[in-house]
Design a protein around this motif. Structure first.
Motif, PDB file in Angstrom:
ATOM      1  N   ASN B 147       0.825  -1.205   0.000  1.00 15.62           N
ATOM      2  CA  ASN B 147       0.000   0.000   0.000  1.00 15.62           C
ATOM      3  C   ASN B 147       0.867   1.265   0.000  1.00 15.62           C
ATOM      4  O   ASN B 147       0.610   2.218  -0.743  1.00 15.62           O
ATOM      5  CB  ASN B 147      -0.913  -0.032   1.230  1.00 15.62           C
ATOM      6  N   ALA B 148       1.910   1.257   0.822  1.00 14.67           N
ATOM      7  CA  ALA B 148       2.793   2.431   0.904  1.00 14.67           C
ATOM      8  C   ALA B 148       3.530   2.635  -0.415  1.00 14.67           C
ATOM      9  O   ALA B 148       3.669   3.772  -0.884  1.00 14.67           O
ATOM     10  CB  ALA B 148       3.792   2.252   2.045  1.00 14.67           C
ATOM     11  N   LYS B 149       3.996   1.551  -1.019  1.00 15.60           N
ATOM     12  CA  LYS B 149       4.703   1.702  -2.304  1.00 15.60           C
ATOM     13  C   LYS B 149       3.748   2.205  -3.381  1.00 15.60           C
ATOM     14  O   LYS B 149       4.140   2.991  -4.245  1.00 15.60           O
ATOM     15  CB  LYS B 149       5.314   0.356  -2.758  1.00 15.60           C
ATOM     16  N   LYS B 151       1.162   4.200  -2.891  1.00 19.14           N
ATOM     17  CA  LYS B 151       0.956   5.635  -2.647  1.00 19.14           C
ATOM     18  C   LYS B 151       2.159   6.441  -3.114  1.00 19.14           C
ATOM     19  O   LYS B 151       2.035   7.508  -3.710  1.00 19.14           O
ATOM     20  CB  LYS B 151       0.745   5.892  -1.160  1.00 19.14           C
ATOM     21  N   GLU B 152       3.330   5.903  -2.802  1.00 20.07           N
ATOM     22  CA  GLU B 152       4.569   6.605  -3.106  1.00 20.07           C
ATOM     23  C   GLU B 152       4.788   6.698  -4.621  1.00 20.07           C
ATOM     24  O   GLU B 152       5.298   7.692  -5.117  1.00 20.07           O
ATOM     25  CB  GLU B 152       5.692   5.792  -2.462  1.00 20.07           C
ATOM     26  N   SER B 153       4.396   5.654  -5.346  1.00 18.08           N
ATOM     27  CA  SER B 153       4.701   5.593  -6.776  1.00 18.08           C
ATOM     28  C   SER B 153       3.604   6.184  -7.651  1.00 18.08           C
ATOM     29  O   SER B 153       3.867   6.603  -8.770  1.00 18.08           O
ATOM     30  CB  SER B 153       4.903   4.127  -7.204  1.00 18.08           C
TER      31      SER B 153
END
Lengths: 821, 160
Positions: B147-149, B151-153
């Motif tokens: 999920n974090a990747k 959002k980051e990408s």
């Protein structure tokens, strides 16, 4: 007054003192040959720019030129002392090959031009990209060597004006983990220590921190304690036999990449023996139970096998640390640039936390910085974080920053963490970042896996702007080169690791048309016509002092509160530690007194990240974890490095610094004494490995990893078996004038792996698998310094020493100059 | 009692998640964090597979404790391919799709662990409950990572 060759004796004359006593003053002076102090036209106040210690000094000006330096007796940081890089490094300012005119690329070549032409090209390209793609096409990569005012302005321009999330500093390579570890444990950056803790500590533990070479004056302070009454015990964790290791009561030399296992072993012993402050843990921390469970898996015998360190030494070190009454812990690149960087550094914090050793004299943590102004890169937004330690995932903080800047909160990118430099390089590689503006740093030598980095920066489709004082390897690849003024040629402030703010005043004019970085950023903002939401200029300041006043307002009420400072207040006396405000008008020597932290959910800078996956914690997760703003104890298990020795690559390679050079030697190689002390790259190996490989001191060897190879002369040193060390300073600008190797490489980063700590995003420079082979026998020993971590294990027939004009006057004073603590 | 069915399903879904993580890792070798973390996190699922096989014996199951492995050669080929296509625009979109797939699969595994934990509590099988307590937090971290990747990408990929 004594005269010392400070190349041969980097730490100078001993001035012993006992615990709780004031560190004596010793004023170091070095001037141009033939110039006496009374012949100096003016002395101009500043601080060190060639390392991170923040030593205060005055520049000697003679006939409009910098002609020497003298330590400031009354400053709390150095009490008059200077390190070799300060004493000799100023000569680089006067180099004949400084950049004096802007350059632009014409027909594939860089040619001289005027500022208007150079800036117009940058602005034209910026506007084209904004129209075509938006701000996601533009990235900024800055440094740890500009001033606070400059980073703040760059941050406002990039975040508030252009709205790009792609902002980072080369602090990513040196202190990103310091910041990350502090954010994990205390919810916020900012050092829970002070240099004066050296005066009180009974144990100083240095983790991957070769203080003797990276902060020579702080190490002189330790040496003076060691020479005085009731000296502290020293614990050193380092795979090399550094000067720190040689002075240590216990030296642990773990296998590279195993720091977390070692730390868990120490914590295991501290907890098992009850050397913890249970009341402190109960009142001021969360997460202790998980730590106790986790470290159960790491008894000394298990750790001894993982780290290849004798079990008894682990117990000895734990006993010293566990029974310390005033424990100072310091950490640097041996942890920050290694496997599990943040997890390992957090375990150091955990030791001081569970022992209740914070916020009292002698009880502190220094998660060190690698560069002189790295702290400002982090505070002011130069590393992509929001300025004033604001939390990008806290909407109220973004709103507050938008108020300070008078822009709409939507203008400030905060939808994800800032883009770190390694990710920026990936975006340049995939073509989605199309303009990169590099200021004051040299990624073509300092980033890992240089063949890859060069192939990225060489792309025609990238518009590369480089702002520097010399034509570095990176500048040679640029489309536009902007000549910058440097330390001594411009005014500004900067802050060292123990939160001491210094004013650095302009002493001389920059050469030719070179301009202060601040002026360049402001000019860019004006030409882009960046506005606030009422149509006024976004950048409302025009010179260093007005920029500082704006920065102060941005820090109001935040942990790094500068509002009590001014140029006037910083002029004349000692540097002052933030927070400095109405409540603390003379600054703050120690933070986190009485277990009070900046970690409340609504105030903290960061909610933290998963130490393994790097995933940021959601606000609700953090609120559940730490509702009352305590210190957060985070446990971590050991994980092996991604690249481990194999049949083809049986050795481990680690890279690092030497005392005599800074970064890619752009300045230090231009100071004759420093260059002569460490003129050429070398590789260190142990005596046992040298014997196994049939290698003698001075032989030429080739070191190879899956990324490339480097040739260097061998120094047989006290490094642990199975490990090679290469200094990372040596690139190509002074070799053949190019930006890349012509034949055999000599930059250590030809060999390093593209991999980084998931939590801090700091690249891993200290765990690569390598092989070595002998190329030729040497006819003389390696020229590596004999005074430092590269000292030979057996006599080689010479000792590192300075030339006839390396003499430094040392004036030891019995009474202090006042203003010191 | 249908605990054996739940364990079989979890054994399958953890194997599938490990496989997905490895595949994504290989496809995006030029995105170094995806490459390294994908492999690291696949190992967690592989460990879970072993734990499930072990505890499965108590429920009359004969599950393979060895995680399904990638064919070495195919892996190398895909890595090489990733290096070659890493400079075009489309792999970026593929990355979002892949991370989404990891997130979805990890979510499925997470639900499976919850079901098993509920059952283990119902019949008071502490061994089984301990397995869920050891493994389920890992699954949640795998989900949060994906999920974090994402959002980051997402921003860079979708606005470029």
């Amino acid at each position: 007054m004594t005269r010392k060759d400070r190349i041969a004796e980097p730490w100078g004359t001993r001035t012993p003192y006992g615990p709780g006593e004031e560190w004596p003053v010793r004023v170091d002076t070095h001037l141009d040959e033939g110039l006496a102090p009374e012949g100096v036209d003016r002395w101009v106040q500043t601080a060190s720019i060639l390392h991170s210690n923040g030593d205060a000094l005055d520049i000697a000006v003679k006939d409009g030129r910098i002609a020497g330096v003298r330590g400031r007796a009354g400053d709390r940081v150095n009490h008059g002392r200077l390190g070799p890089k300060d004493l000799y490094g100023w000569q680089a300012n006067n180099s004949a090959d400084r950049l004096t005119k802007p350059l632009v690329r014409e027909g594939g070549k860089l040619v001289e031009t005027d500022w208007d032409t150079a800036m117009s090209r940058i602005v034209k390209r910026t506007n084209e990209l904004l129209a075509e793609q938006g701000s996601s096409a533009i990235g900024f990569y800055t440094t740890g060597q500009l001033f606070a005012e400059e980073y703040y302005t760059l941050g406002v321009v990039a975040h508030g004006g252009l709205g790009t999330n792609h902002v980072d500093g080369n602090t990513r390579l040196c202190t990103a983990t310091a910041a990350a570890a502090l954010k994990e444990s205390f919810g916020c950056d900012g050092q829970p220590g002070s240099y004066t803790d050296v005066d009180h500590a009974d144990v100083i533990a240095l983790y991957g921190h070769n203080m003797a070479e990276t902060q020579t004056v702080l190490w002189a302070r330790v040496l003076d304690r060691l020479a005085g009454a009731n000296p502290p015990k020293i614990v050193c964790v380092d795979p090399r036999s550094t000067p720190v290791a040689r002075a240590a009561t216990v030296h642990l030399a773990p296998r590279p990449g195993t720091n977390v296992a070692l730390m868990n072993g120490l914590l295991h012993e501290i907890i098992a023996n009850g050397w913890v402050d249970s009341d402190y843990i109960e009142a001021h921390t969360v997460g202790y139970d998980e730590l106790t469970m986790r470290v159960q898996e790491y008894p000394p015998d298990v750790v001894a096998r993982i780290c290849d360190v004798p079990e008894e030494k682990i117990r000895d070190a734990a006993r010293i640390i566990g029974q310390a009454e005033r424990l100072l812990s310091t950490v640097l690149q041996g942890f920050y640039q290694s496997n599990q960087a943040t997890a390992a550094s957090v375990q150091v914090n955990n030791i001081n936390i569970i022992r209740g050793m914070l916020g009292k004299p002698g009880c502190g943590i220094l998660q060190m910085n690698g560069q002189p102004t790295a702290q400002n890169t982090r505070e002011c937004g130069g590393d992509g974080d929001l300025p004033g330690f604001r939390n990008w995932s806290n909407d109220e903080h973004v709103k507050d920053l938008a108020r300070v800047w008078n822009v709409d909160p939507m203008e400030i990118p905060h939808y994800s963490p800032p883009t770190h430099v390694m990710q920026m390089m990936r975006y340049v590689e995939d073509g989605s970042i199309r303009m990169l503006w590099v200021s004051g740093t040299n990624p073509a030598v300092s980033l890992p896996e240089l063949a890859r980095v060069r192939s990225i920066l060489e792309q025609d489709r990238l518009f590369l702007v480089v702002q520097d004082i010399f034509l570095s390897e990176t500048a040679q690849l640029a489309d536009v080169v902007l000549p910058a003024a440097t330390w001594g040629e411009k005014t500004g402030t900067f802050t060292n690791v123990d939160r001491t703010v210094h004013l650095s005043e302009k002493a001389v004019d920059p050469p030719g048309e070179a301009k202060p970085d601040l002026d360049i950023f402001i000019d860019y903002a004006r030409r882009l016509d960046l506005k606030d939401k009422d149509g006024g200029p976004l950048v409302k300041w025009h010179d260093p002092e007005s920029a500082f006043e704006a920065w102060k307002e941005c820090t109001r009420g935040r942990p790094c509160d500068y509002t009590g400072l001014s140029y006037g207040k910083l002029r004349g006396g000692s540097g002052i530690q933030w927070p400095c405000n109405e409540e603390n008008p003379e600054g703050t020597e120690r933070i986190y007194v009485d277990g009070k932290f900046w970690s409340r959910p609504e105030y903290c800078e960061s909610y933290g990240r998963d130490l393994v996956t790097g995933a940021p914690l959601e606000p609700a997760e953090y609120k559940a974890l730490n509702p009352e703003g305590k210190a957060v104890i985070k446990a971590a298990g050991y994980l092996p490095p991604h690249e481990v020795p194999s049949r083809d690559y049986p050795l481990q390679l680690t890279t690092g610094r030497t005392l005599y050079h800074f970064h890619t030697r752009t300045k230090t190689a231009r100071a004759p004494e420093l260059q002569a002390a460490a003129p050429e790259v070398w590789v260190e190996m142990s005596a046992a490995d040298a014997e196994a490989y049939g290698i003698a001191e001075g032989d030429l060897a080739e070191i190879t990893t899956p990324r490339g190879s480097v040739r260097a002369q061998v120094r047989i040193s006290g490094i642990r078996d199975g490990v090679l060390f290469l200094p990372f300073h040596y690139g190509y600008w002074d070799n053949d004038g190019g930006h890349a190797p012509d034949g055999a490489g000599r930059a250590a980063n030809e060999l390093t792996i593209t991999d980084w700590d998931a939590a801090s995003k700091q690249p891993i420079f200290k765990t690569a698998a390598a092989r070595l082979k002998k190329i030729a026998s040497g006819d003389r020993p390696s020229s590596a310094p004999t005074t430092t971590g590269s000292a030979p294990v057996a006599p080689i027939g010479y000792e590192t020493a300075g030339s006839h004009n390396a003499g430094v006057d040392e004036d030891v004073r019995t009474t202090s100059g006042g203003g010191t603590r | 009692m249908k605990i054996d069915l739940a364990l079989e399903e979890l054994h399958r879904s953890e194997n599938d998640l490990a496989h997905e993580l490895l595949q994504v890792s290989e496809r995006h070798k030029v995105d170094h964090e995806i490459y390294h973390l994908g492999r690291d996190l696949a190992r967690w699922s592989q460990r879970h597979v072993r734990e499930i096989a072990d505890v499965g014996k108590n429920y009359g199951l004969d599950l393979d404790p060895e995680p399904e492995d990638e064919a070495g050669l195919a892996e190398r080929l895909r890595e090489k391919g990733a290096e070659l296509i890493g400079r075009r625009g489309n792999p970026a979109l593929l990355l979002l799709r892949d991370l989404r797939e990891i997130y979805m699969k990890a979510s499925g595994v997470s639900v499976d662990w919850e079901l098993l934990a509920q059952a283990a509590q119902g019949i008071k099988h502490t061994d089984l409950l301990d397995v869920t307590k050891r493994c389920h937090p890992d699954t949640l971290r795998q989900m949060r990572w994906a999920n974090a990747k994402l959002k980051e990408s997402a921003t860079q990929i979708l606005v470029t």
